[in-house]
Motif scaffolding. Structure first.
Motif, PDB file in Angstrom:
ATOM      1  N   GLN A 184       1.966   6.674  -6.999  1.00 57.17           N
ATOM      2  CA  GLN A 184       0.942   7.646  -7.429  1.00 57.17           C
ATOM      3  C   GLN A 184       1.468   9.074  -7.379  1.00 57.17           C
ATOM      4  O   GLN A 184       1.035   9.928  -8.151  1.00 57.17           O
ATOM      5  CB  GLN A 184      -0.328   7.533  -6.570  1.00 57.17           C
ATOM      6  N   LYS A 185       2.398   9.357  -6.453  1.00 55.33           N
ATOM      7  CA  LYS A 185       2.936  10.710  -6.298  1.00 55.33           C
ATOM      8  C   LYS A 185       4.132  10.962  -7.222  1.00 55.33           C
ATOM      9  O   LYS A 185       4.708  12.045  -7.204  1.00 55.33           O
ATOM     10  CB  LYS A 185       3.380  10.936  -4.846  1.00 55.33           C
ATOM     11  N   ASN A 214       1.134   3.936  -3.114  1.00 55.92           N
ATOM     12  CA  ASN A 214       0.845   5.331  -2.787  1.00 55.92           C
ATOM     13  C   ASN A 214       1.998   6.235  -3.233  1.00 55.92           C
ATOM     14  O   ASN A 214       1.778   7.311  -3.806  1.00 55.92           O
ATOM     15  CB  ASN A 214       0.614   5.430  -1.270  1.00 55.92           C
ATOM     16  N   GLU A 223       0.834  -1.209   0.000  1.00 53.39           N
ATOM     17  CA  GLU A 223       0.000   0.000   0.000  1.00 53.39           C
ATOM     18  C   GLU A 223       0.872   1.264   0.000  1.00 53.39           C
ATOM     19  O   GLU A 223       0.620   2.211  -0.744  1.00 53.39           O
ATOM     20  CB  GLU A 223      -0.912  -0.021   1.242  1.00 53.39           C
ATOM     21  N   TYR A 224       1.897   1.277   0.833  1.00 49.50           N
ATOM     22  CA  TYR A 224       2.820   2.417   0.906  1.00 49.50           C
ATOM     23  C   TYR A 224       3.508   2.628  -0.448  1.00 49.50           C
ATOM     24  O   TYR A 224       3.607   3.755  -0.945  1.00 49.50           O
ATOM     25  CB  TYR A 224       3.869   2.180   2.002  1.00 49.50           C
TER      26      TYR A 224
END
Length: 157
Positions: free
Chosen positions: A42-43, A39, A35-36
């Motif tokens: 995505q950035k 995430n 998940e990290y």
């Protein structure tokens, strides 16, 4: 092949974004949750890379028509005398060959480095041992990751 390190070109944003995603998924996964990692990816989409390149000096390591690594340096919170290293990645299959070291050496010749008396790295847990080898130390002697799961490293000069 001969590796060169040069300034990033805007048309390379997608290739750089893919390199970062691949490295995070294959290498940083040993220290972070999926998940990290997703995430973080995505950035660091092409549009984010282009945005960063506007206020950082963004470099790529280039060999045989492909980008095999990247790294950036910019001001630390707009300060004249402090800078930060960011977005340093080497493709998994090229790690351990001295490419990361060459990227750091290039960033340490950049004007943002040369004008600063302190350089900070918001380092991943994964990359911390590498930066320690490159002469960076734990900021405030804090060796544990912060709330962003990063370890703050620094070098004075």
């Amino acid at each position: 092949g001969v590796m060169i390190i040069r300034k990033f070109l805007s048309e390379e944003a997608e290739e750089v974004s893919k390199l970062i995603a691949k490295t995070l998924r294959e290498v940083n996964i040993k220290d972070y949750t999926m998940e990290y990692i997703e995430n973080s990816i995505q950035k660091l989409q092409p549009k984010n890379i282009l945005e960063r390149a506007k206020w950082n000096h963004f470099y790529v390591a280039y060999e045989e028509n492909k980008i095999i690594g990247c790294g950036a340096i910019g001001p630390y919170w707009n300060r004249e005398n402090e800078s930060s290293l960011f977005t340093i990645f080497v493709l998994p299959e090229y790690q351990g060959k001295g490419i990361g070291r060459k990227i750091i050496e290039t960033l340490e010749q950049d004007e943002y480095f040369l004008r600063a008396n302190r350089i900070e790295i918001p380092a991943s847990i994964t990359a911390t041992p590498f930066y320690l080898k490159m002469g960076y130390t734990f900021k405030g002697d804090i060796t544990e990751p912060d709330e962003e799961m990063l370890i703050r490293l620094e070098k004075y000069r």
